[in-house]
Design an enzyme around this catalytic site. Structure first.
Site, PDB file in Angstrom:
ATOM      1  N   ASP A 103       0.830  -1.193   0.000  1.00 19.00           N
ATOM      2  CA  ASP A 103       0.000   0.000   0.000  1.00 19.00           C
ATOM      3  C   ASP A 103       0.878   1.262   0.000  1.00 19.00           C
ATOM      4  O   ASP A 103       1.656   1.471  -0.917  1.00 19.00           O
ATOM      5  CB  ASP A 103      -0.947  -0.069   1.207  1.00 19.00           C
ATOM      6  CG  ASP A 103      -2.065   0.943   1.166  1.00 19.00           C
ATOM      7  OD1 ASP A 103      -3.100   0.640   0.570  1.00 19.00           O
ATOM      8  OD2 ASP A 103      -1.901   2.037   1.751  1.00 19.00           O
ATOM      9  N   ASP A 238      -8.498  -8.230  -3.449  1.00 26.66           N
ATOM     10  CA  ASP A 238      -8.274  -6.890  -2.917  1.00 26.66           C
ATOM     11  C   ASP A 238      -9.098  -5.881  -3.709  1.00 26.66           C
ATOM     12  O   ASP A 238      -8.937  -5.766  -4.929  1.00 26.66           O
ATOM     13  CB  ASP A 238      -6.779  -6.549  -2.990  1.00 26.66           C
ATOM     14  CG  ASP A 238      -6.414  -5.256  -2.286  1.00 26.66           C
ATOM     15  OD1 ASP A 238      -7.333  -4.493  -1.916  1.00 26.66           O
ATOM     16  OD2 ASP A 238      -5.205  -5.021  -2.091  1.00 26.66           O
ATOM     17  N   GLY A 264      -7.673 -10.677   0.764  1.00 23.64           N
ATOM     18  CA  GLY A 264      -7.984  -9.294   0.451  1.00 23.64           C
ATOM     19  C   GLY A 264      -6.763  -8.410   0.569  1.00 23.64           C
ATOM     20  O   GLY A 264      -5.648  -8.809   0.229  1.00 23.64           O
ATOM     21  N   HIS A 265      -6.972  -7.199   1.119  1.00 22.76           N
ATOM     22  CA  HIS A 265      -5.922  -6.181   1.145  1.00 22.76           C
ATOM     23  C   HIS A 265      -4.813  -6.500   2.145  1.00 22.76           C
ATOM     24  O   HIS A 265      -3.643  -6.220   1.883  1.00 22.76           O
ATOM     25  CB  HIS A 265      -6.551  -4.827   1.475  1.00 22.76           C
ATOM     26  CG  HIS A 265      -5.645  -3.658   1.301  1.00 22.76           C
ATOM     27  ND1 HIS A 265      -5.081  -3.319   0.093  1.00 22.76           N
ATOM     28  CD2 HIS A 265      -5.194  -2.733   2.186  1.00 22.76           C
ATOM     29  CE1 HIS A 265      -4.337  -2.230   0.233  1.00 22.76           C
ATOM     30  NE2 HIS A 265      -4.376  -1.865   1.491  1.00 22.76           N
ATOM     31  N   PHE A 266      -5.178  -7.051   3.284  1.00 23.81           N
ATOM     32  CA  PHE A 266      -4.196  -7.369   4.323  1.00 23.81           C
ATOM     33  C   PHE A 266      -3.954  -8.878   4.359  1.00 23.81           C
ATOM     34  O   PHE A 266      -4.297  -9.571   5.310  1.00 23.81           O
ATOM     35  CB  PHE A 266      -4.662  -6.848   5.687  1.00 23.81           C
ATOM     36  CG  PHE A 266      -4.496  -5.364   5.833  1.00 23.81           C
ATOM     37  CD1 PHE A 266      -3.236  -4.801   5.941  1.00 23.81           C
ATOM     38  CD2 PHE A 266      -5.595  -4.528   5.834  1.00 23.81           C
ATOM     39  CE1 PHE A 266      -3.066  -3.434   6.074  1.00 23.81           C
ATOM     40  CE2 PHE A 266      -5.442  -3.151   5.959  1.00 23.81           C
ATOM     41  CZ  PHE A 266      -4.177  -2.602   6.085  1.00 23.81           C
TER      42      PHE A 266
END
Length: 288
Positions: A103, A238, A264-266
Site C-alpha cells: 500500500d 483486494d 484481500g488487502h491485508f
C-alpha cells in the site's frame, strides 16, 4: 527464541519508531507498511523470518508510534516520508536491503529503489501498486478529493471511521479464514486514527497520493532497466488495489514470481504462513 526489538531513532526533527529483529550480519529486509496501519502489521512476519534475515519495520511519520506533528508543522507528502525512511536506513547503517512494500509502502519504497537501484537486492510486493491497472472503483472518491478537496471531504472522511477500517481487513477474505483476522488489528489502527489531529494528516496524504502516479513511469523504468528480483504476493480479491495491478508488474518484470492469494488487502493476516514460506524460498534463492 526470536526477539523483536522496539526502538526509536531521531531523524531530522522527528522520532521514528521501528521494530527490528534478526542478526544484522544476515541479509536485510525492510518492511514498509500502508494505510491505515503501522509496523504492527509485520508482527508475525518479524518472528517468522528473523532466524535467517535481519528485518527492520518503521512506522511512517503520522502513523503508529512515530512522531505525529500537526499537519501545519510537517510536510505530509510521500516525498517527505521517503526522505525520512531513507535517512533512517542511513542512520542504521543499512546499505543494501530487500524491500517489502504494501500500500503506502510502495510509493515510498519504490522512490528509494528507483533513485538508488544499487542498494536494493530484491522487492516483495503485497498490494504495493505501481501501475494504473491496479486502481479500482475504491479510488474514485479519492481522486475526486484530489481535484476538489472541499467538495469531497465529507465522503473521504468516511474512510477514516471504524467501519471502513474494519472493512479494509475483512473484505475479500474467504469465510473459512475470517476468524484468522484478529479484531485487534482494526481496533489498534482506529485508535491511532482517532488521535486529535490525525485525520487531518490522513486527509493531506490522501490529497498528496495523486503525485505518486507521476512517479510511476520512473518506477516502471527502474523495473525494466534493473530487473530486481521480484516476488508478488497479492490478495486476489483486494478491492483497493486490484489483482490487475499485480499482473501488470510482469510487463516490465517478466521473471517476477506472481502469487495471487485467496485473500484481500491485508493478506498477511490470513495467509501469513504462506507468505513467509514464499519469502523464505525467494530470498534464499536471490539474496543469500
Amino acid at each position: 527464541m526470536t526477539v523483536v526489538h522496539h526502538r526509536t531513532a531521531q531523524i531530522q526533527d522527528v522520532t521514528v519508531f521501528y521494530r527490528e529483529a534478526g542478526d544484522p550480519a544476515n541479509p536485510t529486509l525492510v518492511l514498509l507498511h500502508g494505510f491505515p496501519t503501522s509496523s504492527a502489521m509485520f508482527r508475525n512476519l518479524l518472528r517468522d523470518l528473523a532466524d535467517a534475515y535481519h528485518l527492520i519495520a518503521p512506522d511512517h511519520i503520522g502513523f503508529g508510534r512515530s512522531s505525529m506533528p500537526r499537519v501545519d508543522e510537517f510536510d505530509y507528502s510521500f516525498d517527505k516520508l521517503t526522505e525520512i525512511t531513507a535517512e533512517l536506513l542511513d542512520a542504521l547503517g543499512v546499505d543494501r536491503f530487500a524491500l517489502y512494500i504494501q500500500d503506502y509502502g510502495a510509493p515510498i519504497g519504490l522512490r528509494i529503489a528507483s533513485r538508488h537501484p544499487e542498494r536494493v537486492t530484491a522487492i516483495i510486493s503485497q498490494s504495493g501498486n505501481a501501475y494504473l491497472e491496479g486502481f479500482t472503483p475504491f479510488w474514485e472518491v479519492l481522486f475526486a478529493h484530489a481535484k476538489d478537496r472541499a467538495a469531497n471531504e465529507t465522503e473521504v472522511r468516511k474512510l477514516l471511521e471504524l467501519e471502513a477500517t474494519e472493512w479494509q481487513y475483512l473484505h475479500g477474505v474467504p469465510e473459512d479464514r475470517r476468524d484468522r483476522v484478529s479484531p485487534d488489528t482494526w481496533t489498534l489502527d482506529q485508535s491511532y486514527l482517532d488521535r486529535p489531529g490525525n485525520k487531518e494528516i490522513q486527509l493531506q496524504l490522501f490529497w498528496d497520493y495523486q503525485f505518486n502516479l507521476d512517479a510511476y513511469p520512473a518506477f516502471q523504468k527502474y523495473f525494466a532497466e534493473h530487473r530486481p528480483p521480484t516476488l508478488i504476493t497479492w490478495g486476489e480479491h483486494d478491492e483497493i488495489f486490484g489483482a490487475d495491478g499485480a499482473r501488470a508488474y510482469l510487463r516490465d518484470l517478466p521473471d517476477a514470481e506472481l502469487h495471487l492469494l485467496d485473500a484481500g488487502h491485508f493478506a498477511l493476516e490470513t495467509h501469513g504462513d504462506e507468505i513467509a514460506g514464499l519469502i523464505r524460498d525467494f530470498l534464499g534463492r536471490t539474496v543469500r
